[in-house]
Design a protein around this motif. Structure first.
Motif, PDB file in Angstrom:
ATOM      1  N   CYS A  19       0.873  -1.355   0.075  1.00 54.08           N
ATOM      2  CA  CYS A  19       0.059   0.157  -0.272  1.00 54.08           C
ATOM      3  C   CYS A  19       1.087   1.201   0.052  1.00 54.08           C
ATOM      4  CB  CYS A  19      -1.190  -0.159   1.182  1.00 54.08           C
ATOM      5  SG  CYS A  19      -1.852  -1.878   1.449  1.00 54.08           S
ATOM      6  N   PHE A  24      -0.205   2.490  -9.446  1.00 51.08           N
ATOM      7  CA  PHE A  24      -1.641   2.583  -9.653  1.00 51.08           C
ATOM      8  C   PHE A  24      -2.705   3.393 -10.270  1.00 51.08           C
ATOM      9  CE2 PHE A  24      -3.218   2.040  -5.333  1.00 51.08           C
ATOM     10  CZ  PHE A  24      -3.798   2.509  -5.352  1.00 51.08           C
ATOM     11  N   CYS A  40      -0.754   4.949   0.668  1.00 53.77           N
ATOM     12  CA  CYS A  40      -2.338   5.123  -0.017  1.00 53.77           C
ATOM     13  C   CYS A  40      -3.023   5.520   1.194  1.00 53.77           C
ATOM     14  CB  CYS A  40      -2.793   3.645   0.000  1.00 53.77           C
ATOM     15  SG  CYS A  40      -4.732   3.656  -1.100  1.00 53.77           S
ATOM     16  N   ASN A  42      -6.309   4.974   2.016  1.00 54.60           N
ATOM     17  CA  ASN A  42      -7.210   4.328   3.167  1.00 54.60           C
ATOM     18  C   ASN A  42      -6.451   3.658   3.975  1.00 54.60           C
ATOM     19  OD1 ASN A  42      -8.964   5.184   1.477  1.00 54.60           O
ATOM     20  ND2 ASN A  42      -8.308   4.010  -0.553  1.00 54.60           N
ATOM     21  N   LEU A  43      -4.936   4.195   3.924  1.00 58.18           N
ATOM     22  CA  LEU A  43      -4.105   2.787   5.827  1.00 58.18           C
ATOM     23  C   LEU A  43      -4.251   3.677   6.531  1.00 58.18           C
ATOM     24  CD1 LEU A  43      -0.376   2.804   3.797  1.00 58.18           C
ATOM     25  CD2 LEU A  43      -2.060   1.053   5.010  1.00 58.18           C
ATOM     26  N   CYS A  48      -5.672  -1.513   5.854  1.00 59.52           N
ATOM     27  CA  CYS A  48      -7.145  -0.722   5.318  1.00 59.52           C
ATOM     28  C   CYS A  48      -7.088  -0.246   5.971  1.00 59.52           C
ATOM     29  CB  CYS A  48      -6.221  -2.299   4.031  1.00 59.52           C
ATOM     30  SG  CYS A  48      -8.014  -0.648   2.418  1.00 59.52           S
ATOM     31  N   ILE A  50     -10.730   0.208   4.500  1.00 60.86           N
ATOM     32  CA  ILE A  50     -11.836  -0.008   3.672  1.00 60.86           C
ATOM     33  C   ILE A  50     -11.527  -1.466   3.123  1.00 60.86           C
ATOM     34  CG2 ILE A  50     -12.355   2.789   2.922  1.00 60.86           C
ATOM     35  CD1 ILE A  50     -11.136   1.600   0.750  1.00 60.86           C
ATOM     36  N   LEU A  54     -13.503  -3.426   0.031  1.00 60.97           N
ATOM     37  CA  LEU A  54     -13.120  -2.946  -1.433  1.00 60.97           C
ATOM     38  C   LEU A  54     -13.621  -2.861  -2.296  1.00 60.97           C
ATOM     39  CD1 LEU A  54      -9.569  -4.434  -0.277  1.00 60.97           C
ATOM     40  CD2 LEU A  54      -9.137  -1.719  -0.554  1.00 60.97           C
ATOM     41  N   MET A  59     -12.389  -0.650  -5.648  1.00 65.71           N
ATOM     42  CA  MET A  59     -10.618  -0.864  -5.533  1.00 65.71           C
ATOM     43  C   MET A  59     -10.343  -2.799  -5.545  1.00 65.71           C
ATOM     44  SD  MET A  59      -9.255   2.083  -4.914  1.00 65.71           S
ATOM     45  CE  MET A  59      -7.749   1.893  -4.634  1.00 65.71           C
ATOM     46  N   CYS A  62      -6.223  -4.758  -5.157  1.00 70.04           N
ATOM     47  CA  CYS A  62      -6.049  -4.723  -4.557  1.00 70.04           C
ATOM     48  C   CYS A  62      -6.551  -6.117  -4.088  1.00 70.04           C
ATOM     49  CB  CYS A  62      -7.126  -4.013  -3.160  1.00 70.04           C
ATOM     50  SG  CYS A  62      -6.311  -1.908  -3.469  1.00 70.04           S
TER      51      CYS A  62
HETATM   52  S1  SF4 Z   1      -7.456   0.547  -0.390  1.00 71.35           S
HETATM   53 FE1  SF4 Z   1      -6.327  -0.261   0.921  1.00 71.35          FE
HETATM   54  S2  SF4 Z   1      -5.409  -2.448   0.266  1.00 71.35           S
HETATM   55 FE2  SF4 Z   1      -5.323  -0.929  -1.480  1.00 71.35          FE
HETATM   56  S3  SF4 Z   1      -3.199   0.135  -2.043  1.00 71.35           S
HETATM   57 FE3  SF4 Z   1      -4.912   1.101  -0.010  1.00 71.35          FE
HETATM   58  S4  SF4 Z   1      -4.990   1.014   2.264  1.00 71.35           S
HETATM   59 FE4  SF4 Z   1      -3.784  -1.031   0.083  1.00 71.35          FE
END
Ligand code: SF4
Length: 177
Positions: A19, A24, A40, A42-43, A48, A50, A54, A59, A62
């Motif tokens: 992450c 991407f 990321c 979302n960390l 994560c 979410i 996901l 996402m 992921c």
């Molecule tokens: S959305 Fe979640 S799993 Fe995907 S890169 Fe971000 S933190 Fe990691």
């Protein structure tokens, strides 16, 4: 106690390296774009935020990604459980080590898959020897830095010699070769 399979991904023993490290692009698999070495959005710590939704959050990329255990092995074996989140100076070296460990683990995966083929005795002996080196070695960051220029080339030459046994083009998944 049996040793855990090194190709088994264990996010609880990682520091969210995928992450952090992976890039991407916004599209059907990702709801937004991210640069390499950009944590990321979302960390939450090493997790994560979410994770449970996901796919619904756009996402799916992921969900599909599997580091083949390279993240947890890098953090535990090379960095003794340290995290770039506690010491940002580690960010770059951890990313580099993770990238190299992914290349190690991709080759472990291929060498294991080749067990099913009817290889000549010498080729199967070589396959086992390479596998043993990759699976049981305790890697340092320096050794990982050297991997792609040295041992990976030897292994890729070996894989090339048995490539016709594989049902797909194995070299498309490897950076080298
Ligand atoms: S959305 Fe979640 S799993 Fe995907 S890169 Fe971000 S933190 Fe990691």
């Amino acid at each position: 106690m049996p040793q855990a399979d090194c190709l088994k991904t264990d996010c609880s023993q990682c520091a969210a390296l995928c992450c952090l490290a992976l890039a991407f692009d916004k599209g059907k698999d990702f709801a937004f774009s991210k640069n390499p070495c950009e944590p990321c959005r979302n960390l939450s710590g090493h997790l994560c935020a979410i994770h449970e939704r996901l796919s619904d959050a756009g996402m799916a990329g992921c969900v599909a990604y599997d580091c083949l255990g390279a993240g947890n092995r890098t953090v535990q074996e090379v960095f003794a459980g340290q995290s770039w989140q506690d010491d940002p100076r580690l960010m770059r070296v951890m990313m580099e080590a993770f990238a190299a460990m992914r290349e190690v683990h991709k080759r472990i995966d291929l060498l294991r898959a080749a067990e099913m083929f009817a290889l000549a005795p010498q080729a199967d002996q070589d396959r086992r020897a390479f596998l043993n080196r990759l699976e049981h070695h305790r890697w340092s960051g320096t050794e990982l830095n050297e991997f792609e220029a040295e041992l990976a080339l030897e292994i890729d030459m070996f894989l090339y010699s048995i490539k016709d046994h594989f049902p797909v083009d194995i070299f498309s998944s490897l950076k080298m070769g």
